[in-house]
Write an enzyme that holds these catalytic residues in place. Structure first.
Site, PDB file in Angstrom:
ATOM      1  N   GLY A 126       0.869  -1.530   0.048  1.00 34.67           N
ATOM      2  CA  GLY A 126       0.324   0.180  -0.112  1.00 34.67           C
ATOM      3  C   GLY A 126       0.554   1.464   0.115  1.00 34.67           C
ATOM      4  O   GLY A 126       0.585   1.964   0.665  1.00 34.67           O
ATOM      5  N   SER A 178       1.140   5.117  -2.654  1.00 37.08           N
ATOM      6  CA  SER A 178       0.471   6.869  -1.952  1.00 37.08           C
ATOM      7  C   SER A 178       0.336   7.208  -0.369  1.00 37.08           C
ATOM      8  O   SER A 178       0.314   5.779   0.261  1.00 37.08           O
ATOM      9  CB  SER A 178      -1.357   7.166  -2.608  1.00 37.08           C
ATOM     10  OG  SER A 178      -1.429   6.205  -2.036  1.00 37.08           O
ATOM     11  N   GLY A 179      -0.572   8.192  -0.180  1.00 37.53           N
ATOM     12  CA  GLY A 179      -0.687   8.480   1.375  1.00 37.53           C
ATOM     13  C   GLY A 179       0.698   7.525   2.171  1.00 37.53           C
ATOM     14  O   GLY A 179       1.886   7.923   2.111  1.00 37.53           O
ATOM     15  N   GLY A 235       1.812   4.927   3.286  1.00 37.28           N
ATOM     16  CA  GLY A 235       2.590   3.860   2.633  1.00 37.28           C
ATOM     17  C   GLY A 235       3.750   4.209   1.975  1.00 37.28           C
ATOM     18  O   GLY A 235       4.631   3.907   2.160  1.00 37.28           O
ATOM     19  N   SER A 251      -6.906  -0.455  12.528  1.00 39.85           N
ATOM     20  CA  SER A 251      -8.496   0.832  12.379  1.00 39.85           C
ATOM     21  C   SER A 251      -8.616   0.826  13.841  1.00 39.85           C
ATOM     22  O   SER A 251      -9.239  -0.047  13.667  1.00 39.85           O
ATOM     23  CB  SER A 251      -8.618   0.577  12.116  1.00 39.85           C
ATOM     24  OG  SER A 251     -10.105   1.866  12.142  1.00 39.85           O
ATOM     25  N   TYR A 281     -15.924  -2.657   6.802  1.00 41.73           N
ATOM     26  CA  TYR A 281     -14.609  -2.771   7.150  1.00 41.73           C
ATOM     27  C   TYR A 281     -14.062  -2.591   8.120  1.00 41.73           C
ATOM     28  O   TYR A 281     -13.372  -3.355   8.599  1.00 41.73           O
ATOM     29  CB  TYR A 281     -14.053  -1.302   6.296  1.00 41.73           C
ATOM     30  CG  TYR A 281     -12.821  -0.682   6.520  1.00 41.73           C
ATOM     31  CD1 TYR A 281     -12.108  -1.089   5.534  1.00 41.73           C
ATOM     32  CD2 TYR A 281     -12.144   0.087   8.004  1.00 41.73           C
ATOM     33  CE1 TYR A 281      -9.884  -0.422   6.439  1.00 41.73           C
ATOM     34  CE2 TYR A 281     -11.370   0.723   8.017  1.00 41.73           C
ATOM     35  CZ  TYR A 281     -10.032   0.314   7.156  1.00 41.73           C
ATOM     36  OH  TYR A 281      -8.846   1.136   7.914  1.00 41.73           O
TER      37      TYR A 281
END
Length: 279
Positions: free
Chosen positions: A14, A17-18, A20, A135, A164
């Site tokens: 992952g 982007s972001g 990761g 999360s 999720y």
């Protein structure tokens, strides 16, 4: 600390982007050999080229991709010191994947535990560890050991966020089950905070507005990445832990239920053709 990770090989999923991508940049800046793993070929190759890393493209919604990815990584990096599992997210689709699995469960729990299993020999060779992005939403999820499989397949009346959260609880349980079977490979989960790149993704237009309004209160991808890097490199014990940012925290009590962990493990093992038996 530039150069202090020289000689270390770190796989970041992952990371196109972001959080990761930010973590991959930090690891590379500190001298590590980094494998950038992402779903988008363009973004994955761009990040890898930027930091001088290898690029590996895989879609966790396809288990064949995960198996190919593991083979590529084992060939390129027979010794792995850190597997940073950052791939995942809430998926609106309710149609099962081509593997016949609810998409959130597959992408956030099933595919990652398959990759972990297939990379275990390389992690053992490097006295490696696994750090997985979790999360805090998992705290609102429930699972019943007597009907785990049916629950993980059920999409009726459930928002992407709820599916999720359920998948993240399943991931925690799979990681605890893995820890009892492979105590020589420390594994930890952490909630990085509500990150600016991800916040509101489940809520469409309302989420986009909330993201703008709440932006000053959200963690940046770089801040979240620093938390991941800390857990990946600290000398403090992390095995079997759940962390809020970098501080040990209490997960959903269900995540600590060994009977439930064994039930989720058995379900995942059956779906994966008993691949987990080799871990």
């Amino acid at each position: 600390m530039t150069g202090d990770l020289a000689g270390r090989t770190i796989v970041v999923t992952g990371s196109s982007s972001g959080t990761g991508a930010a973590a991959a940049r930090i690891f590379a800046a500190r001298g590590a050999t980094v494998a950038v793993v992402g779903r988008s070929p363009r973004r994955t190759h761009a990040v890898a080229e930027e930091i001088g890393a290898s690029a590996h493209v895989a879609d966790f919604a396809r288990l064949a991709d995960v198996r190919r990815l593991a083979s590529e990584l084992r060939e390129a990096h027979p010794v792995i010191h850190v597997l940073a599992g950052n791939a995942g997210g809430a998926i609106p689709a309710t149609t099962a994947t081509e593997d016949g699995v609810e998409p959130n469960y597959q992408v956030n729990a099933l595919a990652p535990i398959l990759l972990i299993t297939l990379l275990t020999p390389a992690l053992q060779a490097g006295n490696g560890r696994i750090v997985s992005t979790s999360s805090r939403s998992h705290k609102g999820a429930t699972l019943d050991a007597a009907r785990v499989g049916a629950q993980l397949d059920d999409v009726r009346g459930l928002t992407p966020h709820r599916r999720y959260a359920r998948a993240k609880l399943a991931a925690l349980l799979l990681h605890r089950a893995y820890a009892t079977r492979r105590p020589d490979v420390p594994i930890a989960d952490f909630h990085p905070g509500i990150v600016a790149t991800d916040f509101g993704r489940y809520l469409g237009t309302l989420g986009a507005v909330a993201k703008v309004v709440s932006a000053p209160f959200l963690a940046s991808p770089h801040t979240a990445a620093e938390r991941l890097v800390h857990l990946a490199t600290t000398t403090d014990p992390i095995a079997g832990g759940y962390f809020h940012h970098t501080i040990p925290a209490a997960p959903n009590p269900l995540a600590l239920d060994p009977r439930l962990a064994d039930a989720v493990w058995a379900d995942a093992n059956a779906r994966l053709g008993h691949a987990l038996d080799r871990s």
